[in-house]
Design a protein around this motif. Sequence first.
Motif, PDB file in Angstrom:
ATOM      1  N   LYS A 139     -13.716  26.225  45.625  1.00  0.00           N
ATOM      2  CA  LYS A 139     -14.392  25.828  46.526  1.00  0.00           C
ATOM      3  C   LYS A 139     -15.308  24.500  45.670  1.00  0.00           C
ATOM      4  O   LYS A 139     -15.544  24.453  44.578  1.00  0.00           O
ATOM      5  N   VAL A 140     -15.581  23.586  46.421  1.00  0.00           N
ATOM      6  CA  VAL A 140     -16.027  22.236  45.878  1.00  0.00           C
ATOM      7  C   VAL A 140     -17.522  22.113  46.472  1.00  0.00           C
ATOM      8  O   VAL A 140     -17.844  22.133  47.739  1.00  0.00           O
TER       9      VAL A 140
ATOM     10  N   PRO B 228     -22.170  36.245  37.572  1.00  0.00           N
ATOM     11  CA  PRO B 228     -21.912  35.054  36.855  1.00  0.00           C
ATOM     12  C   PRO B 228     -20.790  34.099  37.509  1.00  0.00           C
ATOM     13  O   PRO B 228     -19.816  34.678  38.315  1.00  0.00           O
ATOM     14  N   VAL B 229     -21.028  32.701  37.661  1.00  0.00           N
ATOM     15  CA  VAL B 229     -20.066  31.859  38.194  1.00  0.00           C
ATOM     16  C   VAL B 229     -19.722  30.987  37.156  1.00  0.00           C
ATOM     17  O   VAL B 229     -20.535  30.477  36.305  1.00  0.00           O
TER      18      VAL B 229
ATOM     19  N   ASN C 104     -21.827  29.243  33.840  1.00  0.00           N
ATOM     20  CA  ASN C 104     -21.299  28.855  32.973  1.00  0.00           C
ATOM     21  C   ASN C 104     -20.817  27.434  33.310  1.00  0.00           C
ATOM     22  O   ASN C 104     -20.030  27.381  34.309  1.00  0.00           O
ATOM     23  N   ILE C 105     -20.911  26.572  32.620  1.00  0.00           N
ATOM     24  CA  ILE C 105     -20.365  25.055  32.630  1.00  0.00           C
ATOM     25  C   ILE C 105     -19.329  24.689  31.984  1.00  0.00           C
ATOM     26  O   ILE C 105     -19.297  24.788  30.859  1.00  0.00           O
ATOM     27  N   LEU C 106     -18.058  24.484  32.688  1.00  0.00           N
ATOM     28  CA  LEU C 106     -16.736  24.323  32.139  1.00  0.00           C
ATOM     29  C   LEU C 106     -16.115  22.973  32.545  1.00  0.00           C
ATOM     30  O   LEU C 106     -16.241  22.518  33.424  1.00  0.00           O
ATOM     31  N   ASP C 107     -15.235  22.528  31.568  1.00  0.00           N
ATOM     32  CA  ASP C 107     -14.558  21.277  31.592  1.00  0.00           C
ATOM     33  C   ASP C 107     -13.492  21.575  32.786  1.00  0.00           C
ATOM     34  O   ASP C 107     -12.626  22.455  32.795  1.00  0.00           O
ATOM     35  N   ALA C 108     -13.501  20.917  34.127  1.00  0.00           N
ATOM     36  CA  ALA C 108     -12.606  21.069  34.961  1.00  0.00           C
ATOM     37  C   ALA C 108     -11.152  20.676  34.854  1.00  0.00           C
ATOM     38  O   ALA C 108     -10.329  21.693  35.097  1.00  0.00           O
ATOM     39  N   LYS C 109     -10.937  19.589  34.031  1.00  0.00           N
ATOM     40  CA  LYS C 109      -9.631  19.429  33.472  1.00  0.00           C
ATOM     41  C   LYS C 109      -8.891  20.418  32.806  1.00  0.00           C
ATOM     42  O   LYS C 109      -7.815  21.041  33.335  1.00  0.00           O
TER      43      LYS C 109
ATOM     44  N   ALA D 130     -16.158  33.918  39.844  1.00  0.00           N
ATOM     45  CA  ALA D 130     -15.786  32.861  40.723  1.00  0.00           C
ATOM     46  C   ALA D 130     -15.938  31.445  40.092  1.00  0.00           C
ATOM     47  O   ALA D 130     -16.934  31.190  39.228  1.00  0.00           O
ATOM     48  N   LYS D 131     -15.232  30.623  40.775  1.00  0.00           N
ATOM     49  CA  LYS D 131     -15.354  29.240  40.093  1.00  0.00           C
ATOM     50  C   LYS D 131     -15.505  28.131  41.126  1.00  0.00           C
ATOM     51  O   LYS D 131     -14.999  28.242  42.414  1.00  0.00           O
TER      52      LYS D 131
END
Length: 126
Positions: free
Chosen positions: A115-116, A29-30, A60-65, A83-84
């Motif tokens: 990583k972007v 999972p990422v 998993n979709i998370l709030d970056a801030k 991993a993010k």
Amino acid sequence: LPFYLRVPSQLEKGVRIGNSCNQVKFLSPVDVLVCEYNVGARRIAEELKTHLPQPDNSINILDAKLVLDEASKDSSTIMSGNAKYLLLYLDEDVFLDDDEEVSKLVRMALEMSVKVLTFHELDYTR
């Protein structure tokens, strides 16, 4: 990316990244980080989830801030768990938010070795 601030007309033609891939499979999972000020990023992340061959819980979709602010207080949080990746949706308005929140989060992510992933919409009706 500052280049596109100076020459925004280049985005009108569309940006293509070489060696694009058709299908992705994650071995574990990422966490995909999205910024609410990067309009379109969450939609892309949600759409990405629908095209994966494995179960829905692989992304998993998370709030970056929230994630990056927490990691700035305790750097071990960014390294623990999945991993993010920061998802950056490229369009003509990508760095035009009033508070420059998108730019700040991209810098934070890069400083923390996150990583972007860059995406550019080629459907001009969106």
